[in-house]
Design a protein around this motif. Sequence first.
Motif, PDB file in Angstrom:
ATOM      1  N   ALA A   1      22.541  19.195  20.281  1.00  0.00           N
ATOM      2  CA  ALA A   1      22.164  20.288  21.174  1.00  0.00           C
ATOM      3  C   ALA A   1      22.699  20.059  22.582  1.00  0.00           C
ATOM      4  O   ALA A   1      23.116  21.006  23.274  1.00  0.00           O
ATOM      5  N   LYS A   2      22.741  18.820  23.027  1.00  0.00           N
ATOM      6  CA  LYS A   2      23.259  18.511  24.349  1.00  0.00           C
ATOM      7  C   LYS A   2      24.747  18.819  24.433  1.00  0.00           C
ATOM      8  O   LYS A   2      25.241  19.362  25.436  1.00  0.00           O
ATOM      9  N   VAL A   3      25.510  18.486  23.392  1.00  0.00           N
ATOM     10  CA  VAL A   3      26.956  18.759  23.379  1.00  0.00           C
ATOM     11  C   VAL A   3      27.213  20.255  23.312  1.00  0.00           C
ATOM     12  O   VAL A   3      28.099  20.793  23.997  1.00  0.00           O
TER      13      VAL A   3
ATOM     14  N   SER B   1      25.287  22.692  24.362  1.00  0.00           N
ATOM     15  CA  SER B   1      24.850  23.387  25.577  1.00  0.00           C
ATOM     16  C   SER B   1      25.799  23.207  26.755  1.00  0.00           C
ATOM     17  O   SER B   1      25.630  23.863  27.789  1.00  0.00           O
ATOM     18  N   GLN B   2      26.798  22.363  26.645  1.00  0.00           N
ATOM     19  CA  GLN B   2      27.755  22.195  27.732  1.00  0.00           C
ATOM     20  C   GLN B   2      28.578  23.466  27.905  1.00  0.00           C
ATOM     21  O   GLN B   2      28.976  24.107  26.933  1.00  0.00           O
ATOM     22  N   GLN B   3      28.818  23.845  29.152  1.00  0.00           N
ATOM     23  CA  GLN B   3      29.530  25.080  29.439  1.00  0.00           C
ATOM     24  C   GLN B   3      31.011  24.988  29.057  1.00  0.00           C
ATOM     25  O   GLN B   3      31.589  25.922  28.528  1.00  0.00           O
TER      26      GLN B   3
ATOM     27  N   ASN C   1      18.177  10.465  16.503  1.00  0.00           N
ATOM     28  CA  ASN C   1      18.127  11.525  17.513  1.00  0.00           C
ATOM     29  C   ASN C   1      19.375  12.421  17.468  1.00  0.00           C
ATOM     30  O   ASN C   1      19.915  12.833  18.495  1.00  0.00           O
TER      31      ASN C   1
ATOM     32  N   GLU D   1      19.783  15.512  16.357  1.00  0.00           N
ATOM     33  CA  GLU D   1      19.612  16.913  16.711  1.00  0.00           C
ATOM     34  C   GLU D   1      19.679  17.100  18.227  1.00  0.00           C
ATOM     35  O   GLU D   1      20.336  18.030  18.726  1.00  0.00           O
ATOM     36  N   ASN D   2      19.013  16.206  18.970  1.00  0.00           N
ATOM     37  CA  ASN D   2      19.034  16.327  20.432  1.00  0.00           C
ATOM     38  C   ASN D   2      20.443  16.070  20.965  1.00  0.00           C
ATOM     39  O   ASN D   2      20.904  16.752  21.901  1.00  0.00           O
ATOM     40  N   ARG D   3      21.152  15.141  20.398  1.00  0.00           N
ATOM     41  CA  ARG D   3      22.516  14.858  20.865  1.00  0.00           C
ATOM     42  C   ARG D   3      23.444  16.029  20.580  1.00  0.00           C
ATOM     43  O   ARG D   3      24.307  16.377  21.390  1.00  0.00           O
TER      44      ARG D   3
END
Length: 208
Positions: free
Chosen positions: A22-24, A26-28, A16, A18-20
């Motif tokens: 993308a999560k990092v 997307s953090q502001q 997983n 790619e999802n991890r």
Amino acid sequence: MGKVYSALVRPLRTFNIENRAAKVISQQKPVTAPQYKYVEQQKEIANKVSPDFLEDHYRKDVQLDQRLKDVFVTSTDPQVTTKPSEDSKPLPRYTFNREEPTYNYYEPTVIPVGKCSAKQAIIFLAQHKQDPVKYSIENIAAEYKLDKEIVSNVLKYFHLFVAQRVEVHEEYEEQTLDDPLQREVDFSLKMKKEEDLAKKKKIAGEKK
């Protein structure tokens, strides 16, 4: 073992991914590193003393910027060309080719009292061999300003193996070996005699 371990762990690391990622992304704002307690205390003290210090520090000062633009320096000093004085001597220039040394090293120009060069030692060894009475230990020591004991040891333990002769049994005659050291000794003796004659003539001319 390292390759086997990496092959087994690789699926867990890429699970997983790619999802991890993308999560990092997307953090502001990334999480800042924790600070020590005394750093936080220093910040609190600085905020109490000057709350607007950072804002003033990063704010552009228009007045100082204009002063920097107004400053302009022009040089009016005359260009002085320095000429070498007549008293200053030019550096020596050795444009001549130095001859190869006779005894595989250059003879010293200044010989201290109580010492002698290799050339001088060869000269008085050859002179003593030719005429031991005229060129005795006392005369050699007085001429070259050497200690008599040192001269005695030199004459005792050092010899010149020159001017050797061999017999040719087929022709029943003697032939002199062409020894380069013999040529140098003969030349040195010749130059020494010429120097002695020049000194004697100079002394005789001064007496007249």
